[in-house]
Enzyme design. Structure first.
Site, PDB file in Angstrom:
ATOM      1  N   GLU A  66      45.954  36.129  32.911  1.00  0.00           N
ATOM      2  CA  GLU A  66      45.848  35.172  34.011  1.00  0.00           C
ATOM      3  C   GLU A  66      46.368  33.802  33.622  1.00  0.00           C
ATOM      4  O   GLU A  66      47.082  33.148  34.384  1.00  0.00           O
ATOM      5  CB  GLU A  66      44.397  35.069  34.490  1.00  0.00           C
ATOM      6  CG  GLU A  66      43.913  36.246  35.348  1.00  0.00           C
ATOM      7  CD  GLU A  66      43.575  37.482  34.565  1.00  0.00           C
ATOM      8  OE1 GLU A  66      43.626  37.431  33.315  1.00  0.00           O
ATOM      9  OE2 GLU A  66      43.251  38.517  35.179  1.00  0.00           O
ATOM     10  N   HIS A 135      32.489  40.418  40.580  1.00  0.00           N
ATOM     11  CA  HIS A 135      33.574  40.606  41.552  1.00  0.00           C
ATOM     12  C   HIS A 135      33.239  40.030  42.923  1.00  0.00           C
ATOM     13  O   HIS A 135      33.909  40.361  43.886  1.00  0.00           O
ATOM     14  CB  HIS A 135      33.868  42.099  41.741  1.00  0.00           C
ATOM     15  CG  HIS A 135      34.721  42.723  40.684  1.00  0.00           C
ATOM     16  ND1 HIS A 135      34.226  43.120  39.470  1.00  0.00           N
ATOM     17  CD2 HIS A 135      36.043  43.031  40.659  1.00  0.00           C
ATOM     18  CE1 HIS A 135      35.203  43.669  38.750  1.00  0.00           C
ATOM     19  NE2 HIS A 135      36.316  43.616  39.449  1.00  0.00           N
TER      20      HIS A 135
HETATM   21  C1  LIG Z   1      40.553  39.561  33.451  1.00  0.00           C
HETATM   22  C2  LIG Z   1      40.760  40.713  34.396  1.00  0.00           C
HETATM   23  N1  LIG Z   1      41.959  40.859  35.044  1.00  0.00           N
HETATM   24  C3  LIG Z   1      42.139  41.901  35.923  1.00  0.00           C
HETATM   25  C4  LIG Z   1      41.141  42.797  36.152  1.00  0.00           C
HETATM   26  C5  LIG Z   1      41.332  43.960  37.157  1.00  0.00           C
HETATM   27  N2  LIG Z   1      41.423  45.227  36.420  1.00  0.00           N
HETATM   28  C6  LIG Z   1      40.339  45.985  36.216  1.00  0.00           C
HETATM   29  S1  LIG Z   1      40.675  47.275  35.229  1.00  0.00           S
HETATM   30  C7  LIG Z   1      42.285  46.862  35.044  1.00  0.00           C
HETATM   31  C8  LIG Z   1      43.193  47.699  34.184  1.00  0.00           C
HETATM   32  C9  LIG Z   1      42.805  47.614  32.728  1.00  0.00           C
HETATM   33  O1  LIG Z   1      43.475  48.567  31.970  1.00  0.00           O
HETATM   34  P1  LIG Z   1      43.048  48.906  30.488  1.00  0.00           P
HETATM   35  O2  LIG Z   1      42.568  47.703  29.769  1.00  0.00           O
HETATM   36  O3  LIG Z   1      44.180  49.648  29.862  1.00  0.00           O
HETATM   37  O4  LIG Z   1      41.785  49.831  30.639  1.00  0.00           O
HETATM   38  P2  LIG Z   1      41.638  51.202  31.400  1.00  0.00           P
HETATM   39  O5  LIG Z   1      41.252  50.868  32.824  1.00  0.00           O
HETATM   40  O6  LIG Z   1      42.928  51.907  31.301  1.00  0.00           O
HETATM   41  O7  LIG Z   1      40.527  51.910  30.721  1.00  0.00           O
HETATM   42  C10 LIG Z   1      42.550  45.726  35.787  1.00  0.00           C
HETATM   43  C11 LIG Z   1      43.874  45.118  35.907  1.00  0.00           C
HETATM   44  C12 LIG Z   1      39.907  42.593  35.486  1.00  0.00           C
HETATM   45  N3  LIG Z   1      38.869  43.396  35.689  1.00  0.00           N
HETATM   46  N4  LIG Z   1      39.751  41.570  34.594  1.00  0.00           N
END
Ligand SMILES: Cc1ncc(C[n+]2csc(CCOP(=O)(O)OP(=O)(O)O)c2C)c(N)n1
Lengths: 330, 364
Positions: A66, A135
């Site tokens: 971000e 959220h």
């Molecule tokens: C700081 C932040 N930015 C965006 C999000 C929205 N978001 C939730 S899960 C996710 C994907 C994360 O992927 P990864 O870290 O690879 O974990 P996975 O879901 O694949 O287990 C996103 C973009 C968030 N929760 N927190």
């Protein structure tokens, strides 16, 4: 294509998308970037299809950084582009707060007027979907605290469709807050509507007995409250702030001069809220017009709970607005 | 796999192909002539691993049904396909060790011993849930098991984990803190800040990156300039390995070695576990960004199937065991759902509880 005289059925989400599409089409300095705005189609589906239409340069997926992508939006704006940066929710925007507050909002001042930042940042806000404490909060009032930025809260289809163009035309940073519960709201949109007026609040319903002041996701609840009050013969005027910074204090004073009573409805916590600011303005500007203390309807002072019943209890509801208005009128 | 400071893995499979089975050092010495060897000491242990993974799989499959029936709500992120990671890593931890997790943490919570009943009640938002109904799927906690959530901000748990490890170290306790996070977290500054601090301060921290190749809809090579994650972690001066995350025994073995190293005082260790989620990112995700063929090729290396195959080769009575475990787990989950259905909802009067530890003065 709809003819110029008929209205078109649309949703808040589609109205936002149409606004993005129009701005991407009409100005090649404009580009959209953020997490999952491209392939995924936007976390809330707002930018669905835009990648196919405009390509990955102008509809740009970013990593989960971000601070980095908001900061690069500021740099691009300084260099003459017109970036629209999407942050998934206001909760995550806190990771970019440094860039927004210390750079976007202050560069113009610190550079002695040399460095304007024509940047638009969009994000969701608000509760009501059982997404729990990380959220669901309404922090737009915090951003409205910051000099140097404009803060918008489109609550209607018209504003969703028509706030973006003037926001992009603004030479300074503009933050647009989209309440998550509004995306599926549907209705008729007049295709002729002009660009939204970003300097003035809108009177969404006229009335003579009390002024209900609100914005964003609380507008539908407040209008419903006005309907209920009408059944009891109480005529409520509903003011939609639309722009949280700078506040249209004139609209507030004018309305209170007619109705002599006010209720402020704000989904944020009461303490230190925008509702506090609005109430203070009414007290400052309209003290001698008031026939009753200003009432406030805000969220309970608790991190938003997941459990449905508790979440509903924490949020301002139509019945709370009705009750507050009755107290003021009695 | 050597315990060099910076073991590298440039030749590990990349991008869209499933990871190859890990090479095992210790358990591949069985006689080639013996086609159906007798059950070994591994039999019971493998049965436990199988049970751990099946519990997570079946729990989450039930969650899908309950979500469709609108019994549970909010964001629900499934772990299906990744079970070997939670189960394998947990084998290496003791009850005193700490675990920090993400929003995709049903597997971590169950592997940690939080009961299906407590997790299910939480999904229902009931008072008997492991977070008293205030957290939901993304915010599971259990202090008694040193399970510190349940963080829905990507990479948000990493600094917390460093702090837990620091506190243990300062109090002279030889505990390890294990922090799970996704490949997406690698793009956040908080990962890098934490890795630096942990290495600098020699913290007893196990960084477990569940590389399932996607951050929501964004594939690894579209969100990382350098996709060799162990290489990058190693650049902070910590031991870093890449492991086949579909092979629960490989995960267990690597985790044990890492934890041993950490307890011996060699500082933070990093494990990249190459895995895959068989389902969409969350219940809201239509999953438009992945190839069907890619998903299928990873499913052919289902961690549960892989272990069952190995048990068969080993001559374990796996089919009988499987049915028995399945029955037990089904009953367990049925009971959990039943209990959640019956559990009380917190009365609205307690809404303001837990805002501060002091008795809440109703600030309304
Ligand atoms: C700081 C932040 N930015 C965006 C999000 C929205 N978001 C939730 S899960 C996710 C994907 C994360 O992927 P990864 O870290 O690879 O974990 P996975 O879901 O694949 O287990 C996103 C973009 C968030 N929760 N927190």
């Amino acid at each position: 294509m709809t003819s110029a005289t008929t209205t078109a059925k649309t949703t808040y989400r589609e109205a936002l998308r149409e606004a993005l599409r129009e701005s991407l089409r009409s100005d090649d300095r404009v580009f959209l970037m953020g997490e999952d705005v491209g392939r995924y189609g936007g976390c809330f589906g707002v930018s669905l299809g835009l990648l196919e239409e405009f390509g990955p340069e102008r509809v740009r997926d970013t990593p989960l950084s971000e601070s980095a992508f908001v900061g690069s939006g500021i740099g691009a704006a300084l260099a003459g582009m017109r970036p629209i940066v999407e942050i998934m929710t206001v909760n995550f925007s806190l990771l970019a707060l440094d860039q927004i507050l210390n750079n976007a909002a202050t560069l113009l001042h610190m550079s002695g007027g040399q460095l304007a930042v024509p940047l638009v940042i969009r994000m969701t806000t608000g509760a009501g979907r059982q997404l729990a404490a990380q959220h669901s909060h309404s922090l737009e009032g915090w951003y409205a605290h910051i000099p140097g930025v404009r803060v918008l809260a489109p609550a209607t289809l018209e504003d969703a469709r028509h706030m973006l163009a003037p926001a992009l035309a603004d030479p300074d940073p503009v933050l647009i807050f989209e309440h998550g519960s509004l995306y599926n709201v549907s209705g008729e949109l007049d295709p002729r509507t002009a660009p939204a007026d970003l300097d003035h609040a809108a009177i969404r319903r006229t009335g003579t007995d009390i002024t209900l002041v609100t914005y964003g996701g609380s507008l539908p609840k407040t209008l419903a409250a006005a309907d209920e009050l009408a059944v009891d013969g109480i005529s409520a005027e509903v003011i939609d702030l639309r722009t949280l910074r700078p506040l249209d204090t004139g609209a507030l004073a004018d309305s209170v001069a007619r109705t002599h009573r006010a209720v402020v409805v704000d989904e944020a916590w009461r303490t230190g809220s925008l509702a506090a600011e609005v109430s203070a303005r009414i007290a400052e500007d309209s003290f001698y017009d008031l026939d009753a203390p200003v009432e406030r309807v805000c969220s309970a002072e608790v991190p938003m709970p997941y459990a449905r019943r508790l979440e509903e209890a924490a949020l301002p509801q139509t019945a709370d607005v009705v009750a507050a208005a009755r107290r003021a009128v009695d | 796999m050597t315990v060099a400071r910076t073991t590298r893995t440039r030749n590990t499979p990349t991008a869209t192909k499933p990871a190859k089975p890990a090479k095992k050092g210790t358990r591949t010495k069985k006689s080639a002539k013996n086609r159906t060897p007798a059950p070994t000491a591994d039999t019971g242990r493998r049965r436990d691993l199988l049970e751990g993974m099946l519990r997570i799989r079946r729990f989450e499959e039930r969650c899908v049904e309950l979500y469709s029936a609108t019994k549970i709500r909010g964001f629900v992120h499934l772990y299906i396909g990744e079970e070997a990671v939670a189960v394998g890593v947990n084998e290496a931890l003791t009850a005193e060790d700490a675990v920090v997790s993400t929003y995709r943490e049903h597997g971590h919570a169950l592997a940690r011993g939080i009961t299906a009943e407590a997790v299910m009640a939480e999904m229902y938002g009931r008072t008997t849930g492991c977070s008293g109904g205030r957290g939901g799927s993304m915010h599971l906690f259990d202090a008694s098991r040193r399970f510190y959530g349940g963080n829905a901000i990507v990479a948000g748990g990493l600094p917390l984990a460093a702090g837990l490890a620091l506190a243990d170290r300062m109090r002279g306790q030889n505990h390890v803190t294990c922090c799970f996070f996704g490949d997406g977290a690698f793009a956040e500054g908080e990962f890098h800040e934490t890795a630096n601090l942990a290495a600098l301060w020699n913290l007893p921290l196990l960084l477990v990156c569940e590389n399932n190749r996607y951050a929501m809809g964004t594939a690894l090579e579209r969100h990382q300039a350098q996709t060799d994650l162990a290489l990058r972690a190693a650049s902070y001066g910590m031991v870093a390995w890449s492991v086949d995350g579909m092979d629960v025994e490989a995960v267990e073995q690597a985790s044990r070695r890492a934890v041993e190293g950490i307890r011996a005082g060699t500082g933070p260790h990093f494990l990249e576990l190459r895995t895959y989620r068989f389902r969409a990112h969350s219940m809201y995700d239509p999953d438009r960004y992945r190839d069907k063929a890619e998903i299928e090729s990873w499913k052919s290396r289902d961690p549960i199937g892989l272990l069952v195959d190995r048990m068969r080769e080993n001559g374990d009575p796996v089919d009988r065991e499987f049915a028995r475990i399945e029955r037990r787990i089904t009953a367990e989950i049925d009971d959990a759902v039943e209990a959640a259905e019956q559990a009380p909802e917190e009365p609205v009067e307690t809404l303001l509880r837990h805002v501060t530890s002091a008795p809440s003065e109703a600030v309304t």
